[in-house]
Design a protein around this motif. Structure first.
Motif, PDB file in Angstrom:
ATOM      1  N   VAL A  14      -1.170   2.524   8.599  1.00  0.00           N
ATOM      2  CA  VAL A  14      -1.132   2.614   7.138  1.00  0.00           C
ATOM      3  C   VAL A  14      -2.406   1.972   6.581  1.00  0.00           C
ATOM      4  O   VAL A  14      -2.926   1.019   7.146  1.00  0.00           O
ATOM      5  CB  VAL A  14       0.125   1.930   6.548  1.00  0.00           C
ATOM      6  N   PRO A  15      -2.909   2.514   5.480  1.00  0.00           N
ATOM      7  CA  PRO A  15      -4.146   1.951   4.904  1.00  0.00           C
ATOM      8  C   PRO A  15      -3.862   0.675   4.110  1.00  0.00           C
ATOM      9  O   PRO A  15      -2.730   0.408   3.714  1.00  0.00           O
ATOM     10  CB  PRO A  15      -4.631   3.064   3.978  1.00  0.00           C
ATOM     11  N   PHE A  16      -4.907  -0.095   3.898  1.00  0.00           N
ATOM     12  CA  PHE A  16      -4.834  -1.225   2.975  1.00  0.00           C
ATOM     13  C   PHE A  16      -6.163  -1.295   2.242  1.00  0.00           C
ATOM     14  O   PHE A  16      -7.190  -0.862   2.757  1.00  0.00           O
ATOM     15  CB  PHE A  16      -4.500  -2.535   3.699  1.00  0.00           C
ATOM     16  N   PRO A  17      -6.157  -1.799   1.007  1.00  0.00           N
ATOM     17  CA  PRO A  17      -7.393  -1.804   0.216  1.00  0.00           C
ATOM     18  C   PRO A  17      -8.375  -2.854   0.726  1.00  0.00           C
ATOM     19  O   PRO A  17      -7.978  -3.885   1.273  1.00  0.00           O
ATOM     20  CB  PRO A  17      -6.907  -2.154  -1.196  1.00  0.00           C
ATOM     21  N   GLU A  18      -9.644  -2.566   0.543  1.00  0.00           N
ATOM     22  CA  GLU A  18     -10.667  -3.553   0.879  1.00  0.00           C
ATOM     23  C   GLU A  18     -10.809  -4.465  -0.322  1.00  0.00           C
ATOM     24  O   GLU A  18     -11.390  -4.103  -1.333  1.00  0.00           O
ATOM     25  CB  GLU A  18     -11.979  -2.852   1.209  1.00  0.00           C
ATOM     26  N   THR A  19     -10.217  -5.639  -0.194  1.00  0.00           N
ATOM     27  CA  THR A  19     -10.224  -6.630  -1.261  1.00  0.00           C
ATOM     28  C   THR A  19     -10.816  -7.911  -0.701  1.00  0.00           C
ATOM     29  O   THR A  19     -10.523  -8.276   0.440  1.00  0.00           O
ATOM     30  CB  THR A  19      -8.770  -6.891  -1.747  1.00  0.00           C
ATOM     31  N   GLU A  20     -11.610  -8.595  -1.498  1.00  0.00           N
ATOM     32  CA  GLU A  20     -12.236  -9.832  -1.038  1.00  0.00           C
ATOM     33  C   GLU A  20     -11.182 -10.819  -0.543  1.00  0.00           C
ATOM     34  O   GLU A  20     -10.168 -11.055  -1.202  1.00  0.00           O
ATOM     35  CB  GLU A  20     -13.036 -10.471  -2.168  1.00  0.00           C
ATOM     36  N   GLY A  21     -11.417 -11.358   0.635  1.00  0.00           N
ATOM     37  CA  GLY A  21     -10.512 -12.359   1.194  1.00  0.00           C
ATOM     38  C   GLY A  21      -9.315 -11.778   1.937  1.00  0.00           C
ATOM     39  O   GLY A  21      -8.565 -12.515   2.574  1.00  0.00           O
ATOM     40  N   LEU A  22      -9.119 -10.478   1.858  1.00  0.00           N
ATOM     41  CA  LEU A  22      -7.983  -9.856   2.550  1.00  0.00           C
ATOM     42  C   LEU A  22      -8.314  -9.715   4.032  1.00  0.00           C
ATOM     43  O   LEU A  22      -9.298  -9.083   4.401  1.00  0.00           O
ATOM     44  CB  LEU A  22      -7.686  -8.476   1.944  1.00  0.00           C
ATOM     45  N   SER A  74      -2.767  -9.155  -6.443  1.00  0.00           N
ATOM     46  CA  SER A  74      -3.729  -8.070  -6.635  1.00  0.00           C
ATOM     47  C   SER A  74      -3.009  -6.750  -6.939  1.00  0.00           C
ATOM     48  O   SER A  74      -2.244  -6.251  -6.113  1.00  0.00           O
ATOM     49  CB  SER A  74      -4.573  -7.897  -5.371  1.00  0.00           C
ATOM     50  N   PRO A  75      -3.276  -6.159  -8.116  1.00  0.00           N
ATOM     51  CA  PRO A  75      -2.655  -4.867  -8.435  1.00  0.00           C
ATOM     52  C   PRO A  75      -2.976  -3.781  -7.400  1.00  0.00           C
ATOM     53  O   PRO A  75      -2.118  -2.965  -7.071  1.00  0.00           O
ATOM     54  CB  PRO A  75      -3.223  -4.508  -9.817  1.00  0.00           C
ATOM     55  N   ALA A  76      -4.205  -3.772  -6.865  1.00  0.00           N
ATOM     56  CA  ALA A  76      -4.578  -2.760  -5.860  1.00  0.00           C
ATOM     57  C   ALA A  76      -3.755  -2.943  -4.590  1.00  0.00           C
ATOM     58  O   ALA A  76      -3.286  -1.970  -3.991  1.00  0.00           O
ATOM     59  CB  ALA A  76      -6.071  -2.851  -5.544  1.00  0.00           C
ATOM     60  N   VAL A  77      -3.567  -4.184  -4.174  1.00  0.00           N
ATOM     61  CA  VAL A  77      -2.767  -4.476  -2.985  1.00  0.00           C
ATOM     62  C   VAL A  77      -1.327  -4.054  -3.207  1.00  0.00           C
ATOM     63  O   VAL A  77      -0.701  -3.414  -2.351  1.00  0.00           O
ATOM     64  CB  VAL A  77      -2.871  -5.984  -2.634  1.00  0.00           C
ATOM     65  N   VAL A  78      -0.782  -4.388  -4.369  1.00  0.00           N
ATOM     66  CA  VAL A  78       0.611  -4.054  -4.683  1.00  0.00           C
ATOM     67  C   VAL A  78       0.815  -2.542  -4.694  1.00  0.00           C
ATOM     68  O   VAL A  78       1.792  -2.034  -4.129  1.00  0.00           O
ATOM     69  CB  VAL A  78       1.018  -4.710  -6.031  1.00  0.00           C
ATOM     70  N   ARG A  79      -0.106  -1.810  -5.306  1.00  0.00           N
ATOM     71  CA  ARG A  79      -0.001  -0.336  -5.327  1.00  0.00           C
ATOM     72  C   ARG A  79       0.031   0.217  -3.906  1.00  0.00           C
ATOM     73  O   ARG A  79       0.841   1.080  -3.576  1.00  0.00           O
ATOM     74  CB  ARG A  79      -1.179   0.284  -6.089  1.00  0.00           C
ATOM     75  N   GLN A  80      -0.882  -0.285  -3.049  1.00  0.00           N
ATOM     76  CA  GLN A  80      -0.943   0.224  -1.681  1.00  0.00           C
ATOM     77  C   GLN A  80       0.311  -0.140  -0.898  1.00  0.00           C
ATOM     78  O   GLN A  80       0.824   0.675  -0.119  1.00  0.00           O
ATOM     79  CB  GLN A  80      -2.191  -0.296  -0.956  1.00  0.00           C
ATOM     80  N   LEU A  81       0.831  -1.342  -1.084  1.00  0.00           N
ATOM     81  CA  LEU A  81       2.071  -1.728  -0.397  1.00  0.00           C
ATOM     82  C   LEU A  81       3.218  -0.802  -0.792  1.00  0.00           C
ATOM     83  O   LEU A  81       3.993  -0.366   0.062  1.00  0.00           O
ATOM     84  CB  LEU A  81       2.439  -3.178  -0.717  1.00  0.00           C
TER      85      LEU A  81
END
Length: 189
Positions: A14-22, A74-81
């Motif tokens: 499954v993909p996950f967003p490239e977010t700083e610190g992730l 992180s909204p981007a992380v939450v959307r991807q989850l």
């Protein structure tokens, strides 16, 4: 891409967003952790604070956890989850957009779910663990014999946790030290 190691979704990516610190928990570390947890995970109510890629919570669901609450700011992380849970057709994951500290502080003592298994993988070098651990106890969010997994930077020499948390296992892999702690019920004397 994140690869699920074992269970129902073994080898699914499954993909996950490239977010700083992730930084997803590496495969090797997850494999060791879930070997340690093999008798605890099935049927467990789990809390994945600082969920990030969701690696730990998704692995727990794949291995039979009853439920996982994923918390991330992180909204981007939450959307991807949420997308990943839908892709995996999981009805047992709840994703909440919030900072871990704000979410914990908003919990009402003695009226919330008590978690059997908690994953703590906060951003490194922010000194968040002492407050997070204290809030988990203060808000009575842990089952009597809860298991707590903590992932932290390896240079963290002293880990401050509540007195009734007993360290069971500890390993270091590169820049990460990971620990498994068992909560002892507070005495009522």
């Amino acid at each position: 891409m994140l690869r699920i190691i074992g269970g129902e979704w073994r080898s699914r990516k499954v993909p996950f967003p490239e977010t700083e610190g992730l930084r997803p928990t590496p495969d090797r570390v997850r494999e060791t952790l879930f070997n340690w947890l093999q008798n605890i995970t099935p049927g467990a109510r789990c809390l994945d604070l600082f969920a990030g890629s969701g690696a730990l919570g998704l692995e727990a669901l794949s291995r039979g956890a009853e439920s996982v609450v994923f918390i991330d700011s992180s909204p981007a992380v939450v959307r991807q989850l949420r997308t990943n849970l839908n892709t995996l057709k999981s009805q047992h994951g709840e994703v909440i957009t919030a900072s871990a500290i704000n979410w914990l502080e908003s919990r009402q003592t003695d009226t919330e779910t008590r978690y059997d298994l908690v994953f703590l993988d906060p951003p490194f070098r922010k000194d968040l663990l002492p407050l997070i651990c204290e809030l988990l106890e203060k808000r009575n969010l842990l089952a009597d014999n809860a298991v707590i997994y903590i992932e932290a930077e390896s240079e963290l020499s002293q880990l401050v946790v509540p007195g009734n948390w007993e360290e069971s296992r500890v390993k270091t892999a590169g820049q990460v030290t990971y620990r498994l702690l068992f909560r002892q019920p507070a005495s009522t004397t």
